[in-house]
Design a protein around this motif. Structure first.
Motif, PDB file in Angstrom:
ATOM      1  N   PRO A 152       6.398  16.453  -8.067  1.00 29.81           N
ATOM      2  CA  PRO A 152       5.230  17.236  -7.637  1.00 29.81           C
ATOM      3  C   PRO A 152       5.640  18.597  -7.056  1.00 29.81           C
ATOM      4  O   PRO A 152       6.707  18.706  -6.442  1.00 29.81           O
ATOM      5  N   GLU A 153       4.787  19.584  -7.230  1.00 31.64           N
ATOM      6  CA  GLU A 153       5.044  20.926  -6.722  1.00 31.64           C
ATOM      7  C   GLU A 153       5.055  20.916  -5.190  1.00 31.64           C
ATOM      8  O   GLU A 153       4.459  20.037  -4.570  1.00 31.64           O
ATOM      9  N   PRO A 154       5.673  21.945  -4.614  1.00 30.24           N
ATOM     10  CA  PRO A 154       5.761  21.996  -3.138  1.00 30.24           C
ATOM     11  C   PRO A 154       4.408  21.893  -2.421  1.00 30.24           C
ATOM     12  O   PRO A 154       4.327  21.261  -1.365  1.00 30.24           O
ATOM     13  N   TYR A 155       3.351  22.478  -2.977  1.00 31.03           N
ATOM     14  CA  TYR A 155       2.072  22.400  -2.246  1.00 31.03           C
ATOM     15  C   TYR A 155       1.557  20.964  -2.176  1.00 31.03           C
ATOM     16  O   TYR A 155       0.878  20.587  -1.218  1.00 31.03           O
ATOM     17  N   ILE A 156       1.908  20.160  -3.169  1.00 28.71           N
ATOM     18  CA  ILE A 156       1.511  18.742  -3.157  1.00 28.71           C
ATOM     19  C   ILE A 156       2.357  17.973  -2.133  1.00 28.71           C
ATOM     20  O   ILE A 156       1.853  17.125  -1.392  1.00 28.71           O
ATOM     21  N   VAL A 157       3.646  18.305  -2.085  1.00 35.06           N
ATOM     22  CA  VAL A 157       4.534  17.654  -1.107  1.00 35.06           C
ATOM     23  C   VAL A 157       4.048  17.964   0.309  1.00 35.06           C
ATOM     24  O   VAL A 157       3.971  17.077   1.159  1.00 35.06           O
ATOM     25  N   GLU A 158       3.671  19.226   0.529  1.00 33.90           N
ATOM     26  CA  GLU A 158       3.183  19.622   1.863  1.00 33.90           C
ATOM     27  C   GLU A 158       1.868  18.921   2.188  1.00 33.90           C
ATOM     28  O   GLU A 158       1.636  18.497   3.319  1.00 33.90           O
ATOM     29  N   GLU A 159       0.998  18.816   1.193  1.00 36.42           N
ATOM     30  CA  GLU A 159      -0.285  18.124   1.408  1.00 36.42           C
ATOM     31  C   GLU A 159      -0.025  16.666   1.776  1.00 36.42           C
ATOM     32  O   GLU A 159      -0.679  16.111   2.657  1.00 36.42           O
ATOM     33  N   TYR A 160       0.934  16.067   1.083  1.00 36.37           N
ATOM     34  CA  TYR A 160       1.282  14.672   1.380  1.00 36.37           C
ATOM     35  C   TYR A 160       1.748  14.527   2.830  1.00 36.37           C
ATOM     36  O   TYR A 160       1.308  13.632   3.550  1.00 36.37           O
ATOM     37  N   LYS A 161       2.617  15.431   3.267  1.00 36.04           N
ATOM     38  CA  LYS A 161       3.146  15.338   4.638  1.00 36.04           C
ATOM     39  C   LYS A 161       2.013  15.458   5.662  1.00 36.04           C
ATOM     40  O   LYS A 161       1.969  14.707   6.632  1.00 36.04           O
ATOM     41  N   ARG A 162       1.112  16.397   5.419  1.00 37.74           N
ATOM     42  CA  ARG A 162      -0.024  16.559   6.351  1.00 37.74           C
ATOM     43  C   ARG A 162      -0.885  15.303   6.342  1.00 37.74           C
ATOM     44  O   ARG A 162      -1.280  14.802   7.389  1.00 37.74           O
ATOM     45  N   ALA A 163      -1.143  14.779   5.140  1.00 37.99           N
ATOM     46  CA  ALA A 163      -2.014  13.608   5.020  1.00 37.99           C
ATOM     47  C   ALA A 163      -1.372  12.381   5.676  1.00 37.99           C
ATOM     48  O   ALA A 163      -2.051  11.584   6.322  1.00 37.99           O
ATOM     49  N   ARG A 164      -0.068  12.274   5.527  1.00 35.66           N
ATOM     50  CA  ARG A 164       0.659  11.111   6.068  1.00 35.66           C
ATOM     51  C   ARG A 164       0.496  11.027   7.579  1.00 35.66           C
ATOM     52  O   ARG A 164       0.454   9.941   8.153  1.00 35.66           O
ATOM     53  N   ALA A 165       0.389  12.196   8.213  1.00 34.67           N
ATOM     54  CA  ALA A 165       0.296  12.242   9.674  1.00 34.67           C
ATOM     55  C   ALA A 165      -1.151  12.282  10.164  1.00 34.67           C
ATOM     56  O   ALA A 165      -1.407  12.376  11.365  1.00 34.67           O
ATOM     57  N   HIS A 166      -2.095  12.217   9.247  1.00 33.11           N
ATOM     58  CA  HIS A 166      -3.509  12.385   9.604  1.00 33.11           C
ATOM     59  C   HIS A 166      -4.145  11.061  10.017  1.00 33.11           C
ATOM     60  O   HIS A 166      -3.765  10.005   9.508  1.00 33.11           O
ATOM     61  N   LYS A 167      -5.130  11.153  10.895  1.00 34.02           N
ATOM     62  CA  LYS A 167      -5.786   9.918  11.388  1.00 34.02           C
ATOM     63  C   LYS A 167      -6.534   9.170  10.277  1.00 34.02           C
ATOM     64  O   LYS A 167      -6.768   7.976  10.382  1.00 34.02           O
ATOM     65  N   TRP A 168      -6.901   9.864   9.208  1.00 33.95           N
ATOM     66  CA  TRP A 168      -7.624   9.194   8.122  1.00 33.95           C
ATOM     67  C   TRP A 168      -6.714   8.835   6.950  1.00 33.95           C
ATOM     68  O   TRP A 168      -7.192   8.530   5.847  1.00 33.95           O
ATOM     69  N   TYR A 169      -5.429   8.890   7.183  1.00 31.00           N
ATOM     70  CA  TYR A 169      -4.467   8.639   6.100  1.00 31.00           C
ATOM     71  C   TYR A 169      -4.830   7.407   5.274  1.00 31.00           C
ATOM     72  O   TYR A 169      -4.857   7.440   4.038  1.00 31.00           O
ATOM     73  N   MET A 170      -5.097   6.299   5.969  1.00 34.27           N
ATOM     74  CA  MET A 170      -5.263   5.029   5.243  1.00 34.27           C
ATOM     75  C   MET A 170      -6.499   5.036   4.327  1.00 34.27           C
ATOM     76  O   MET A 170      -6.500   4.368   3.290  1.00 34.27           O
ATOM     77  N   THR A 171      -7.508   5.792   4.687  1.00 34.51           N
ATOM     78  CA  THR A 171      -8.708   5.873   3.832  1.00 34.51           C
ATOM     79  C   THR A 171      -8.338   6.465   2.470  1.00 34.51           C
ATOM     80  O   THR A 171      -8.741   5.961   1.415  1.00 34.51           O
ATOM     81  N   SER A 172      -7.546   7.514   2.508  1.00 32.99           N
ATOM     82  CA  SER A 172      -7.128   8.140   1.263  1.00 32.99           C
ATOM     83  C   SER A 172      -6.141   7.243   0.515  1.00 32.99           C
ATOM     84  O   SER A 172      -6.197   7.113  -0.712  1.00 32.99           O
ATOM     85  N   ARG A 173      -5.274   6.599   1.292  1.00 33.52           N
ATOM     86  CA  ARG A 173      -4.306   5.688   0.667  1.00 33.52           C
ATOM     87  C   ARG A 173      -5.032   4.556  -0.049  1.00 33.52           C
ATOM     88  O   ARG A 173      -4.607   4.098  -1.112  1.00 33.52           O
ATOM     89  N   LEU A 174      -6.152   4.115   0.531  1.00 38.66           N
ATOM     90  CA  LEU A 174      -6.898   3.018  -0.092  1.00 38.66           C
ATOM     91  C   LEU A 174      -7.506   3.439  -1.439  1.00 38.66           C
ATOM     92  O   LEU A 174      -7.734   2.603  -2.307  1.00 38.66           O
ATOM     93  N   ILE A 175      -7.761   4.730  -1.602  1.00 31.44           N
ATOM     94  CA  ILE A 175      -8.186   5.203  -2.934  1.00 31.44           C
ATOM     95  C   ILE A 175      -7.057   4.930  -3.925  1.00 31.44           C
ATOM     96  O   ILE A 175      -7.285   4.389  -5.011  1.00 31.44           O
ATOM     97  N   CYS A 176      -5.831   5.273  -3.534  1.00 34.38           N
ATOM     98  CA  CYS A 176      -4.680   5.061  -4.433  1.00 34.38           C
ATOM     99  C   CYS A 176      -4.505   3.578  -4.748  1.00 34.38           C
ATOM    100  O   CYS A 176      -4.257   3.210  -5.896  1.00 34.38           O
ATOM    101  N   VAL A 177      -4.651   2.747  -3.732  1.00 37.90           N
ATOM    102  CA  VAL A 177      -4.454   1.311  -3.919  1.00 37.90           C
ATOM    103  C   VAL A 177      -5.491   0.744  -4.898  1.00 37.90           C
ATOM    104  O   VAL A 177      -5.197  -0.156  -5.683  1.00 37.90           O
ATOM    105  N   ASN A 178      -6.694   1.301  -4.850  1.00 35.38           N
ATOM    106  CA  ASN A 178      -7.765   0.813  -5.732  1.00 35.38           C
ATOM    107  C   ASN A 178      -7.928   1.635  -7.011  1.00 35.38           C
ATOM    108  O   ASN A 178      -8.851   1.412  -7.791  1.00 35.38           O
ATOM    109  N   ASP A 179      -7.010   2.589  -7.190  1.00 34.48           N
ATOM    110  CA  ASP A 179      -7.087   3.495  -8.337  1.00 34.48           C
ATOM    111  C   ASP A 179      -6.546   2.766  -9.572  1.00 34.48           C
ATOM    112  O   ASP A 179      -5.360   2.785  -9.858  1.00 34.48           O
ATOM    113  N   ILE A 180      -7.443   2.104 -10.267  1.00 29.84           N
ATOM    114  CA  ILE A 180      -7.033   1.196 -11.334  1.00 29.84           C
ATOM    115  C   ILE A 180      -6.932   1.937 -12.666  1.00 29.84           C
ATOM    116  O   ILE A 180      -7.908   2.520 -13.130  1.00 29.84           O
ATOM    117  N   TYR A 181      -5.792   1.878 -13.272  1.00 33.69           N
ATOM    118  CA  TYR A 181      -5.646   2.559 -14.558  1.00 33.69           C
ATOM    119  C   TYR A 181      -5.603   1.614 -15.754  1.00 33.69           C
ATOM    120  O   TYR A 181      -5.861   2.014 -16.875  1.00 33.69           O
TER     121      TYR A 181
END
Ligand SMILES: [Fe+2]
Ligand SMILES: [Fe+2]
Length: 255
Positions: free
Chosen positions: A177-206
């Motif tokens: 991933p490009e640097p802006y995505i890596v930076e977004e990830y770092k910010r999101a990882r430390a955010h109080k709503w992190y798990m809500t977004s993570r749950l999208i990934c967990v349920n992101d069925i392909y």
């Protein structure tokens, strides 16, 4: 029919067919510059040029007659039914979240997480999708939709989420991933709503299971409780993202 000596290439023939079809239209339908950019061309449909091509006709300033008609006051559900090119992935993700006992906020986030892809634009779909829904949903839902784009690339063992095999298939094993995505990830990882977004990934069925029964009707009540449908119609209101919905409603308006 073109009777020139040289045979037409497939794309020339496609252009010709498109033009023939356009002549049958009552109004002149134009493509936005971004549609041409997506065809690999830096060009635009200018007023005088188009008027010359279709003399006596006026430009389209409303709904595109080639698209399914929308009600006068469209709802989110109408966009799902008439403007979203595919809803199976969204419905499957939301169904998965619902069956997993997730709160409605998470179910809604799953239902809406890729709406930008299915209705608007792929590039930076998390950001576009979040902006589209921001005025109408809980702030946490829009934030989760925005950041899922970055989180998708980073594993989280604590919830059993690994780097998607599909991404290796789609982007190759060496994609990073490009640097802006890596930076977004770092910010999101430390955010109080992190798990809500993570749950999208967990349920992101392909892995699309054709036997899985999914139905938009199952989510109409959840949408009703969690999506602030504007009384004027979605896109015809005065929210900061109404213009994005109008663009999907009338994608070929001249202005
Ligand atoms: Fe996504
Ligand atoms: Fe997705």
């Amino acid at each position: 029919m073109n009777e020139h000596a040289h045979p037409l290439s497939i794309s020339e023939r496609a252009d010709e067919l498109e033009e023939e079809k356009m002549h049958e239209m009552e109004r002149i339908i134009t493509k936005s510059t971004i549609a041409h950019l997506m065809d690999g061309e830096v060009k635009m449909d200018t007023g005088p040029e188009m008027k010359g091509k279709y003399p006596g006709k006026f430009f389209l300033m409303g709904g595109d007659p080639r698209l399914p008609p929308m009600p006068e006051k469209p709802t989110l559900v109408d966009y799902f039914r008439h403007r979203f090119a595919s809803t199976a992935h969204l419905l499957q993700s939301a169904t998965h979240a619902l069956k997993g006992g997730q709160p409605e906020k998470v179910v809604l986030a799953c239902l809406l997480h890729d709406i930008a892809i299915v209705s608007f634009i792929r590039c930076d779909h998390g950001y576009w999708g979040a902006q589209m829904i921001e005025p109408y949903v809980d702030e946490e839902v829009a934030w989760a939709v925005k950041t899922h784009q970055a989180l998708r690339f980073f594993p989280d063992e604590s919830v059993g989420y690994g780097y998607p095999d599909l991404y290796k298939e789609l982007f190759g094993p060496d994609y990073r991933p490009e640097p802006y995505i890596v930076e977004e990830y770092k910010r999101a990882r430390a955010h109080k709503w992190y798990m809500t977004s993570r749950l999208i990934c967990v349920n992101d069925i392909y892995s699309f299971d054709p036997s899985a029964k999914v139905n938009l009707d199952d989510f109409v009540d959840i949408i009703g409780r969690n999506f602030k449908q504007p009384k004027e119609g979605l896109g015809l209101d005065n929210s900061p993202s109404a213009h994005m919905w109008r663009t999907i409603l009338w994608p070929t308006r001249f202005l």
